[in-house]
Design a protein around this motif. Structure first.
Motif, PDB file in Angstrom:
ATOM      1  N   PRO A 273     -81.307  23.732  23.566  1.00  0.00           N
ATOM      2  CA  PRO A 273     -81.172  23.728  22.100  1.00  0.00           C
ATOM      3  C   PRO A 273     -80.438  22.489  21.621  1.00  0.00           C
ATOM      4  CG  PRO A 273     -79.706  25.353  23.086  1.00  0.00           C
ATOM      5  CD  PRO A 273     -80.588  24.859  24.187  1.00  0.00           C
ATOM      6  N   ARG A 274     -80.990  21.851  20.604  1.00  0.00           N
ATOM      7  CA  ARG A 274     -80.364  20.658  20.026  1.00  0.00           C
ATOM      8  C   ARG A 274     -79.867  20.903  18.611  1.00  0.00           C
ATOM      9  NH1 ARG A 274     -83.950  16.362  19.347  1.00  0.00           N
ATOM     10  NH2 ARG A 274     -82.087  15.117  18.987  1.00  0.00           N
ATOM     11  N   ARG A 275     -80.367  21.931  17.981  1.00  0.00           N
ATOM     12  CA  ARG A 275     -79.884  22.206  16.626  1.00  0.00           C
ATOM     13  C   ARG A 275     -78.456  22.746  16.684  1.00  0.00           C
ATOM     14  NH1 ARG A 275     -84.325  25.408  13.144  1.00  0.00           N
ATOM     15  NH2 ARG A 275     -84.839  26.395  15.128  1.00  0.00           N
ATOM     16  N   VAL A 276     -77.662  22.330  15.711  1.00  0.00           N
ATOM     17  CA  VAL A 276     -76.306  22.853  15.587  1.00  0.00           C
ATOM     18  C   VAL A 276     -76.122  23.277  14.138  1.00  0.00           C
ATOM     19  CG1 VAL A 276     -75.323  20.552  15.163  1.00  0.00           C
ATOM     20  CG2 VAL A 276     -73.844  22.398  15.963  1.00  0.00           C
ATOM     21  N   LEU A 277     -75.590  24.468  13.948  1.00  0.00           N
ATOM     22  CA  LEU A 277     -75.335  24.980  12.598  1.00  0.00           C
ATOM     23  C   LEU A 277     -73.988  24.428  12.150  1.00  0.00           C
ATOM     24  CD1 LEU A 277     -76.489  26.799  10.403  1.00  0.00           C
ATOM     25  CD2 LEU A 277     -75.244  28.699  11.432  1.00  0.00           C
ATOM     26  N   ALA A 278     -74.013  23.556  11.144  1.00  0.00           N
ATOM     27  CA  ALA A 278     -72.803  22.889  10.668  1.00  0.00           C
ATOM     28  C   ALA A 278     -72.455  23.450   9.296  1.00  0.00           C
ATOM     29  CB  ALA A 278     -73.023  21.387  10.589  1.00  0.00           C
ATOM     30  N   ILE A 279     -71.278  24.072   9.190  1.00  0.00           N
ATOM     31  CA  ILE A 279     -70.924  24.846   7.990  1.00  0.00           C
ATOM     32  C   ILE A 279     -69.702  24.226   7.326  1.00  0.00           C
ATOM     33  CG2 ILE A 279     -70.241  27.115   7.141  1.00  0.00           C
ATOM     34  CD1 ILE A 279     -71.655  28.277   9.659  1.00  0.00           C
ATOM     35  N   HIS A 280     -69.850  23.902   6.046  1.00  0.00           N
ATOM     36  CA  HIS A 280     -68.741  23.347   5.277  1.00  0.00           C
ATOM     37  C   HIS A 280     -68.332  24.345   4.194  1.00  0.00           C
ATOM     38  CE1 HIS A 280     -71.255  22.483   1.731  1.00  0.00           C
ATOM     39  NE2 HIS A 280     -72.207  22.187   2.608  1.00  0.00           N
ATOM     40  N   GLY A 281     -67.152  24.157   3.675  1.00  0.00           N
ATOM     41  CA  GLY A 281     -66.673  24.985   2.569  1.00  0.00           C
ATOM     42  C   GLY A 281     -65.799  24.146   1.672  1.00  0.00           C
ATOM     43  N   GLU A 282     -66.438  23.496   0.704  1.00  0.00           N
ATOM     44  CA  GLU A 282     -65.727  22.568  -0.177  1.00  0.00           C
ATOM     45  C   GLU A 282     -65.321  23.263  -1.469  1.00  0.00           C
ATOM     46  OE1 GLU A 282     -64.964  19.269   0.805  1.00  0.00           O
ATOM     47  OE2 GLU A 282     -65.544  20.380   2.611  1.00  0.00           O
ATOM     48  N   PRO A 283     -64.316  22.712  -2.153  1.00  0.00           N
ATOM     49  CA  PRO A 283     -63.955  23.250  -3.471  1.00  0.00           C
ATOM     50  C   PRO A 283     -65.146  23.170  -4.418  1.00  0.00           C
ATOM     51  CG  PRO A 283     -62.273  21.734  -2.679  1.00  0.00           C
ATOM     52  CD  PRO A 283     -63.424  21.618  -1.734  1.00  0.00           C
ATOM     53  N   PRO A 308     -78.079  18.517  13.152  1.00  0.00           N
ATOM     54  CA  PRO A 308     -77.330  19.444  12.288  1.00  0.00           C
ATOM     55  C   PRO A 308     -78.214  20.165  11.269  1.00  0.00           C
ATOM     56  CG  PRO A 308     -76.209  17.326  12.466  1.00  0.00           C
ATOM     57  CD  PRO A 308     -77.583  17.137  13.034  1.00  0.00           C
ATOM     58  N   ASP A 309     -77.975  21.452  11.163  1.00  0.00           N
ATOM     59  CA  ASP A 309     -78.504  22.295  10.093  1.00  0.00           C
ATOM     60  C   ASP A 309     -77.296  22.597   9.212  1.00  0.00           C
ATOM     61  OD1 ASP A 309     -79.349  24.333   8.438  1.00  0.00           O
ATOM     62  OD2 ASP A 309     -80.066  25.646  10.038  1.00  0.00           O
ATOM     63  N   ILE A 310     -77.180  21.906   8.080  1.00  0.00           N
ATOM     64  CA  ILE A 310     -75.941  21.924   7.300  1.00  0.00           C
ATOM     65  C   ILE A 310     -76.040  22.959   6.189  1.00  0.00           C
ATOM     66  CG2 ILE A 310     -74.382  20.552   5.868  1.00  0.00           C
ATOM     67  CD1 ILE A 310     -75.238  18.107   7.433  1.00  0.00           C
ATOM     68  N   ARG A 311     -75.031  23.828   6.116  1.00  0.00           N
ATOM     69  CA  ARG A 311     -75.020  24.891   5.110  1.00  0.00           C
ATOM     70  C   ARG A 311     -73.617  25.078   4.546  1.00  0.00           C
ATOM     71  NH1 ARG A 311     -79.681  29.201   6.723  1.00  0.00           N
ATOM     72  NH2 ARG A 311     -80.864  27.836   8.111  1.00  0.00           N
ATOM     73  N   ASP A 312     -73.580  25.496   3.305  1.00  0.00           N
ATOM     74  CA  ASP A 312     -72.318  25.906   2.692  1.00  0.00           C
ATOM     75  C   ASP A 312     -71.954  27.289   3.224  1.00  0.00           C
ATOM     76  OD1 ASP A 312     -70.401  25.397   0.178  1.00  0.00           O
ATOM     77  OD2 ASP A 312     -70.958  27.515   0.236  1.00  0.00           O
ATOM     78  N   VAL A 313     -70.667  27.553   3.322  1.00  0.00           N
ATOM     79  CA  VAL A 313     -70.218  28.834   3.868  1.00  0.00           C
ATOM     80  C   VAL A 313     -70.721  30.013   3.046  1.00  0.00           C
ATOM     81  CG1 VAL A 313     -68.023  28.879   2.606  1.00  0.00           C
ATOM     82  CG2 VAL A 313     -68.197  30.009   4.844  1.00  0.00           C
TER      83      VAL A 313
END
Length: 920
Positions: A273-283, A308-313
């Motif tokens: 697997p090469r995908r990584v779930l990257a989760i941010h939580g910004e103001p 990266p699979d980038i998602r907001d929390v």
């Protein structure tokens, strides 16, 4: 002499070669991983989870079809008449169908198979073929049901010519249907799932022997491969591999997955697997593109080969089981209050499934919350005095020493794992950075810290406190595997140049050109002097009659036309009105001024539309500026270079590649990896490709001076090339750089330095395609080697320590490799490679080249290949002393030799049908 093609070898390659077995995969979950599944010979999917397979993979997949039963949830179930149902399967709450009924068979053809065929499926996996045995009846009744099934399968084959099938069991059907069948599968050879008891259970020896006997009959009587589908817990990857090996040993194709078949399991090959779930939580209100996750963590993740699979929390998380599909999860959350209990439970569930989790910044949960129990962390009292360091991993204090005044923002201790930074106050211990059985964490302020200006530097930059590559590799438990690499091709560092069209009309201060347009200076002093692949753009609103300077349009268009006539120049648009702030400009299409200043050029009577900015400006260029046969390849984003997802979609749908954005600005006075950025950013279903380097505007104090400052980009090239090659070389500038003597001189110095390096020149569009190929490339473990499959644009694999170089004689689709330096790098010759490890010390093959392989074939001790590039050719071969290189009957002598490395040079930019012949 007959020409040979690069694709011959690829076409002849089977997708797997180990043990002579083909590979199979079964995936019924959501978010179908199409590219990963396409690496298997016999991939089966639940078609209801997607509208259709991707266009480039039409016909590659088997669609799941239940012939003997129907679930009430199926979209076609409402059309099943009660008279067509003969029983019930209570284990699955499904209805058993009467296959003797001709109307039912016709209904299934029209309402099940035909829609799947229309979606692009040409192959089908037929399940529930023995469900009729669940219904009481005479032997005659059972025989009638069997004949009904046979009739239906043959009718499908007749109605849809070329359709191919995999059967789930259905052994008794083979005499009548085998000619349409590709394989026969069955569940539970060694380990099964018992739904009623919700547990895994070994298969009894008698049941296993019966199934093995049936499999042997299928192979001997019909020469068909057989597939065993066994089940194992998602968190027990080692157990799944052991089961797969046992199945292989029986001559059976293995697939070991979870009972829901919604994860990527282990088969004849194992996709890494090469995908990584990257989760941010910004103001709220902040741009997620400027989050720490994107600014700092994106580059290390991508350098390690992750996508990266980038998602907001607060976003929905991926469905199904992530094991096998995702290498892990990375969180960098700055607002813990935004984390809800649903997310915390979901994250704990991923840990239970064995998905590694790396936590950066702040904890997304309270250690005292029962839901966080799987993480094994204990909250401790906040210290009242300054702590001291009692243990520090070598990866800590990476770019700056630990501060004298240590802080503990999250007072925690660890139940199990390795502490990378342990602090203490008295007898109380605190662990701020650790690698754990479930992953790892690095908490503020020990991830990235701001560093103040020093005597030797006026720049304020951030510094990594922990070595990010080392930490993420350890926390995510990444296996040693070949890594797709966008910096290099055939051992040479990639190089390309591109220009944003800003300032095209600017009046030059350059001697000999005073009062002329900057575009004219650039044409004469740069483009005609440095004939290297260059992607040029214009801002339509600056050069066209419909723009700001209609009275100069004839002059400016003439300059642009002469630029685009040059064969080493490709065309890009820099938009119509040059939006400076893409989000706000899109939201306020009629406005000129925004919250941070001008939103775009003030073109009279114009109201912004994305179609006009992108497709419209490209159409203008094609009609007014480009010679016949040349097209606009891409859009180079303007202004803040933060296009919306909608802008990216408009570009893609109009056939435009895209690039620009990010700020790679590492220099000798600010030598931090925080200033090396990623290769691109996913935005919803779209993707923005970043420019590898930045332009003269930021090296000249926002064009306030010093105007010679762009020559410092050479420092950036050096620091991103050695000892680790993070980036290709990208000479990125604006037209206005040619308007001043100092800046024009700096650009010449940059080009002179670049051309003194061993580079592989490409166009920007070719680099962009490599980045897009990086995102879909598949690497799978195949016995003692690797299977690599991509789109053919990206051809380089970086080899980390612990991975043996390929034995070129045993491998296929690999032209050679280069050891030493920032590599080693392995050179693929096409879109697919089979990497077999072995004795790599005596190989014959390609060591390096400044051009692309357009053909490659290995036949015993003879190599046949062709090269095409943009600079006079230079290439090096690994070869014994008794080899001779020829083109036709002409012998090509090496320019120099270093042991087994022979370097060849040519004034040509293309050489076809080269032949290296060596004595046996």
């Amino acid at each position: 002499m007959a020409r040979f093609s690069l694709f011959i070898a690829c076409l002849l390659l089977p997708l797997t070669v180990s043990a002579g077995l083909r590979s199979a995969a079964f995936y019924y979950g959501p978010d179908i991983p199409w590219n990963e599944l396409a690496a298997f010979d016999l991939p089966v999917v639940e078609a209801a989870q997607s509208d259709a397979p991707p266009a480039h993979l039409v016909g590659e997949f088997y669609a799941y079809v239940s012939l003997g039963e129907v679930l009430p949830s199926r979209d076609y179930a409402s059309g099943i008449k009660p008279a067509w149902i003969v029983g019930e399967n209570r284990d699955w709450q499904s209805r058993v169908l009467d296959l003797t009924n001709e109307d039912l068979r016709g209904y299934l053809l029209e309402h099940v198979i035909a829609p799947l065929w229309a979606q692009g499926y040409r192959k089908f996996f037929f399940d529930t073929l023995d469900s009729y045995r669940l219904v009481e009846g005479t032997s005659g009744d059972l025989e009638a049901q069997r004949e009904g099934l046979q009739t239906l399968i043959n009718a499908i084959a007749g109605a849809f010519p070329g359709a191919r099938f995999i059967l789930n069991r259905g052994f008794e059907l083979l005499p009548a249907v085998h000619e349409h069948v590709d394989a026969v599968a069955a569940e539970s050879l060694y380990q099964r799932w018992v739904p009623a008891e919700k547990r895994y259970q070994p298969v009894p020896e008698g049941d296993r022997k019966w199934l093995l006997d049936r499999f042997e009959e299928v192979r001997e009587r019909y020469s068909l491969p057989t597939i065993a589908i066994d089940y194992a817990p998602p968190g027990d990857r080692a157990g799944a591999r052991a089961l797969a090996e046992r199945i292989k040993a029986r001559g059976v194709i293995p697939w070991v997955s979870n009972p829901a078949l919604d994860m990527l399991g282990v088969g004849q090959i194992e996709v890494m697997p090469r995908r990584v779930l990257a989760i941010h939580g910004e103001p709220k209100g902040s741009r997620w593109e400027q989050s720490e996750l994107v600014r700092f963590a994106l580059m290390p993740m991508q350098f390690l080969g992750l996508v990266p699979d980038i998602r907001d929390v607060g976003d929905p998380m991926p469905g199904g089981t992530l094991t096998g599909r995702y290498a892990g999860i990375v969180t960098w959350i700055n607002e813990p209050d935004r984390v809800n209990n649903r997310f915390r439970k979901w994250l704990a569930g991923q840990v239970a499934d064995g998905v590694p989790v790396a936590i950066l910044g702040q904890m997304p949960f309270d250690p005292e919350d029962p839901v966080s129990k799987p993480f094994g962390l204990q909250a401790q009292p906040v210290p009242r005095t300054l702590p001291r360091v009692v243990k520090q991993h070598p990866a800590m204090a990476f770019e700056a020493p630990l501060p004298a005044l240590l802080e503990i923002a999250a007072p925690l201790t660890l139940d199990a794992g390795e502490s990378w930074l342990q602090l203490a106050v008295g007898d109380q211990q605190y662990t701020s950075v650790a690698v754990t059985p479930w992953g790892g964490y690095a908490l503020d302020p020990f991830v990235v810290r701001s560093a103040l200006p020093t005597i030797s530097s006026e720049e304020t930059t951030d510094r990594w406190m922990v070595q990010p590559l080392t930490f993420l590799r350890a926390a995510l438990k990444l296996p040693e595997m070949p890594v797709p690499d966008v910096t290099t091709e055939n051992g040479r560092r990639l190089f390309f140049a591109h220009m944003d069209g800003d300032g095209f009309p600017n009046l030059a201060e350059v001697e000999g050109y005073r009062g002329q347009a900057a575009g004219e200076v650039l044409l004469q002093e740069i483009l005609k002097r440095y004939r290297v692949p260059t992607t040029l753009s214009v801002v339509e609103g600056e050069v066209a009659k419909t723009g700001l300077y209609p009275e100069r349009a004839e002059e400016l268009e003439d300059i642009a036309q002469r630029m685009f006539e040059l064969p080493h120049v490709e065309a890009a648009t820099h938009t119509y009105s040059h939006p400076f702030y893409w989000y706000e400009a899109s939201q306020k299409p009629g406005a000129i001024l925004g919250s941070e200043g001008p939103l775009r050029l003030n073109i009279p009577g114009y109201e912004l539309t994305l179609q006009r900015e992108l497709a419209g400006s490209a159409d203008y260029m094609k009609k007014r500026l480009l010679p016949p046969g040349k097209d606009v390849e891409m859009v180079l984003w303007s202004g803040d270079t933060m296009p919306t997802e909608e802008a990216l979609e408009v570009a893609r749908k109009n056939g435009l590649l895209n690039m620009n954005g990010s700020d790679t600005l590492i220099t000798e006075s600010a030598p931090s990896w925080t200033l090396i950025k990623g290769i691109g950013l996913p935005k919803g279903d779209e993707y923005q490709v970043y420019a590898p380097n930045q332009n003269e505007n930021v090296y000249t104090g926002e064009w306030r001076g010093p105007f010679y400052g762009f020559q410092r980009v050479i420092e950036t090239f050096q620091l991103t090339g050695e000892p680790i090659r993070f980036k290709p070389i990208n000479v990125y500038y604006h037209t206005y750089i040619a308007s001043k003597n100092a800046s024009l001189t700096s650009l010449r110095r940059v080009f002179d330095w670049v051309l003194s390096q061993p580079v592989h020149a490409v166009f920007a569009s070719e680099y962009v395609r490599k980045v897009l190929d990086f995102n879909r490339m598949v690497v799978a473990r195949d016995g003692d080697g690797w299977l690599i499959r991509g789109g053919g644009e990206l051809r380089t694999l970086r080899v980390p320590a612990g991975v043996a170089l390929p034995d070129l004689a045993r491998s296929a689709g690999i032209a050679g490799y280069q050891e030493g330096g920032p590599g080693p790098y392995v050179h693929m010759s096409g879109e697919t490679a089979h990497w077999r490890s072995g004795d790599a010390g005596k190989d014959t093959g390609l060591w390096s080249a400044n051009a692309r392989l357009t053909a490659f074939e290995r036949n015993g001790s003879t190599l046949r290949f062709s090269l095409r590039g943009y600079l006079p050719l230079s290439f090096t071969l690994m070869q014994p002393a008794d080899c001779v290189l020829r083109q036709g009957e002409q012998v090509i002598e090496p320019a120099r030799r270093d042991g087994r490395l022979y370097q060849y040079r040519s004034d040509q930019r293309e050489l076809n049908e080269l032949r290296l012949q060596c004595r046996q």
